[in-house]
Design a protein around this motif. Structure first.
Motif, mmCIF file in Angstrom:
data_model
loop_
_atom_site.group_PDB
_atom_site.id
_atom_site.type_symbol
_atom_site.label_atom_id
_atom_site.label_comp_id
_atom_site.label_asym_id
_atom_site.label_seq_id
_atom_site.Cartn_x
_atom_site.Cartn_y
_atom_site.Cartn_z
ATOM 1 N N HIS A 141 14.580 6.895 -11.158
ATOM 2 C CA HIS A 141 15.787 6.965 -11.982
ATOM 3 C C HIS A 141 16.649 8.191 -11.710
ATOM 4 N N VAL A 142 16.495 8.782 -10.556
ATOM 5 C CA VAL A 142 17.301 9.965 -10.239
ATOM 6 C C VAL A 142 18.203 9.675 -9.046
ATOM 7 N N PRO A 143 19.342 10.355 -8.965
ATOM 8 C CA PRO A 143 20.199 10.178 -7.789
ATOM 9 C C PRO A 143 19.507 10.721 -6.542
ATOM 10 N N ILE A 144 19.646 9.992 -5.456
ATOM 11 C CA ILE A 144 19.041 10.392 -4.186
ATOM 12 C C ILE A 144 20.146 10.486 -3.145
ATOM 13 N N GLU A 145 20.248 11.635 -2.531
ATOM 14 C CA GLU A 145 21.197 11.836 -1.431
ATOM 15 C C GLU A 145 20.490 11.439 -0.145
ATOM 16 N N THR A 146 21.217 10.812 0.765
ATOM 17 C CA THR A 146 20.629 10.489 2.067
ATOM 18 C C THR A 146 21.263 11.383 3.133
ATOM 19 N N ASP A 147 20.469 11.725 4.118
ATOM 20 C CA ASP A 147 20.915 12.591 5.206
ATOM 21 C C ASP A 147 20.216 12.130 6.477
ATOM 22 N N GLU A 167 0.828 -1.212 0.000
ATOM 23 C CA GLU A 167 0.000 0.000 0.000
ATOM 24 C C GLU A 167 0.858 1.255 0.000
ATOM 25 N N GLY A 168 1.929 1.229 0.779
ATOM 26 C CA GLY A 168 2.831 2.381 0.829
ATOM 27 C C GLY A 168 3.511 2.623 -0.506
ATOM 28 N N ARG A 169 3.950 1.552 -1.150
ATOM 29 C CA ARG A 169 4.581 1.690 -2.474
ATOM 30 C C ARG A 169 3.591 2.267 -3.491
ATOM 31 N N ALA A 170 2.363 1.782 -3.465
ATOM 32 C CA ALA A 170 1.342 2.288 -4.388
ATOM 33 C C ALA A 170 1.043 3.763 -4.123
ATOM 34 N N ALA A 171 0.965 4.138 -2.864
ATOM 35 C CA ALA A 171 0.704 5.535 -2.508
ATOM 36 C C ALA A 171 1.840 6.436 -2.978
ATOM 37 N N ALA A 172 3.071 5.974 -2.808
ATOM 38 C CA ALA A 172 4.223 6.764 -3.261
ATOM 39 C C ALA A 172 4.209 6.915 -4.777
ATOM 40 N N ARG A 173 3.917 5.838 -5.491
ATOM 41 C CA ARG A 173 3.842 5.910 -6.956
ATOM 42 C C ARG A 173 2.746 6.874 -7.413
ATOM 43 N N ALA A 174 1.667 6.958 -6.641
ATOM 44 C CA ALA A 174 0.586 7.879 -6.989
ATOM 45 C C ALA A 174 1.042 9.336 -6.909
ATOM 46 N N LEU A 175 2.048 9.616 -6.088
ATOM 47 C CA LEU A 175 2.581 10.977 -5.990
ATOM 48 C C LEU A 175 3.529 11.314 -7.137
ATOM 49 N N ALA A 176 4.063 10.317 -7.784
ATOM 50 C CA ALA A 176 5.082 10.529 -8.817
ATOM 51 C C ALA A 176 4.695 11.577 -9.857
ATOM 52 N N PRO A 177 3.496 11.532 -10.428
ATOM 53 C CA PRO A 177 3.162 12.543 -11.441
ATOM 54 C C PRO A 177 3.170 13.974 -10.901
ATOM 55 N N LEU A 178 2.959 14.119 -9.601
ATOM 56 C CA LEU A 178 2.923 15.454 -9.000
ATOM 57 C C LEU A 178 4.310 15.979 -8.625
ATOM 58 N N ILE A 179 5.251 15.059 -8.405
ATOM 59 C CA ILE A 179 6.542 15.459 -7.865
ATOM 60 C C ILE A 179 7.717 15.151 -8.792
ATOM 61 N N ALA A 180 7.768 13.949 -9.322
ATOM 62 C CA ALA A 180 8.919 13.520 -10.113
ATOM 63 C C ALA A 180 9.180 14.488 -11.263
ATOM 64 N N GLY A 181 10.441 14.781 -11.470
ATOM 65 C CA GLY A 181 10.838 15.674 -12.549
ATOM 66 C C GLY A 181 10.774 17.141 -12.192
ATOM 67 N N SER A 182 10.136 17.487 -11.091
ATOM 68 C CA SER A 182 10.024 18.896 -10.730
ATOM 69 C C SER A 182 11.110 19.330 -9.747
ATOM 70 N N ALA A 183 11.884 18.396 -9.280
ATOM 71 C CA ALA A 183 12.922 18.729 -8.299
ATOM 72 C C ALA A 183 14.303 18.678 -8.947
ATOM 73 N N ALA A 184 15.170 19.557 -8.482
ATOM 74 C CA ALA A 184 16.540 19.566 -8.960
ATOM 75 C C ALA A 184 17.419 18.675 -8.096
ATOM 76 N N HIS A 185 16.937 18.389 -6.902
ATOM 77 C CA HIS A 185 17.751 17.646 -5.941
ATOM 78 C C HIS A 185 16.822 16.823 -5.048
ATOM 79 N N TYR A 186 17.148 15.564 -4.841
ATOM 80 C CA TYR A 186 16.334 14.686 -4.008
ATOM 81 C C TYR A 186 17.137 14.254 -2.794
ATOM 82 N N VAL A 187 16.550 14.424 -1.608
ATOM 83 C CA VAL A 187 17.208 14.050 -0.356
ATOM 84 C C VAL A 187 16.224 13.237 0.472
ATOM 85 N N SER A 188 16.721 12.160 1.080
ATOM 86 C CA SER A 188 15.900 11.289 1.918
ATOM 87 C C SER A 188 16.632 11.035 3.221
#
Length: 119
Positions: free
Chosen positions: A70-76, A33-54
């Motif tokens: 398919h984007v690099p993700i920095e962890t902090d 369910e969590g994976r599906a919910a995250a994928r549902a956000l993809a059209p709203l968020i993916a591609g709009s960020a210059a930098h991804y941090v988790s």
């Protein structure tokens, strides 16, 4: 890039993990369910960020990987959840009471909850 140079800042809390009372919350992974919910956000968020941090927590990193696979993700580690004593982690979502579920005093019983913010 500085904060002032950003056109927008998007913060996303991790999607629903599989809750395992025997495992510390910071080691939980996403469930289907969590994976599906995250994928549902993809059209709203993916591609709009210059930098991804988790945060370094699996559930947070997995959420972001579902949103932008398919984007690099920095962890902090600074983005990690607040640490709670182990005793309160078991069934944290099921047993934790929210302010809305707590008994109201007569002084606040008539107050209506605030509407959600309009972003």
């Amino acid at each position: 890039m500085t904060f002032a140079e950003c056109a927008r800042l998007v913060l996303v809390r991790h999607a629903m993990p599989v809750i395992d009372p025997e495992t510390p919350a910071e080691l939980w992974h996403l469930g289907p369910e969590g994976r599906a919910a995250a994928r549902a956000l993809a059209p709203l968020i993916a591609g709009s960020a210059a930098h991804y941090v988790s945060s370094t927590e699996p559930k947070a990193l997995e959420t972001l990987r579902e949103i932008a696979p398919h984007v690099p993700i920095e962890t902090d580690a600074g983005f990690a959840e607040v640490r709670r004593p182990r005793a309160t982690q078991a069934g944290s979502r099921a047993t934790r009471s929210s302010p809305a579920s707590r008994p109201r005093s007569p002084a606040t019983a008539s107050r209506r909850p605030l509407p959600p913010p309009r972003w």
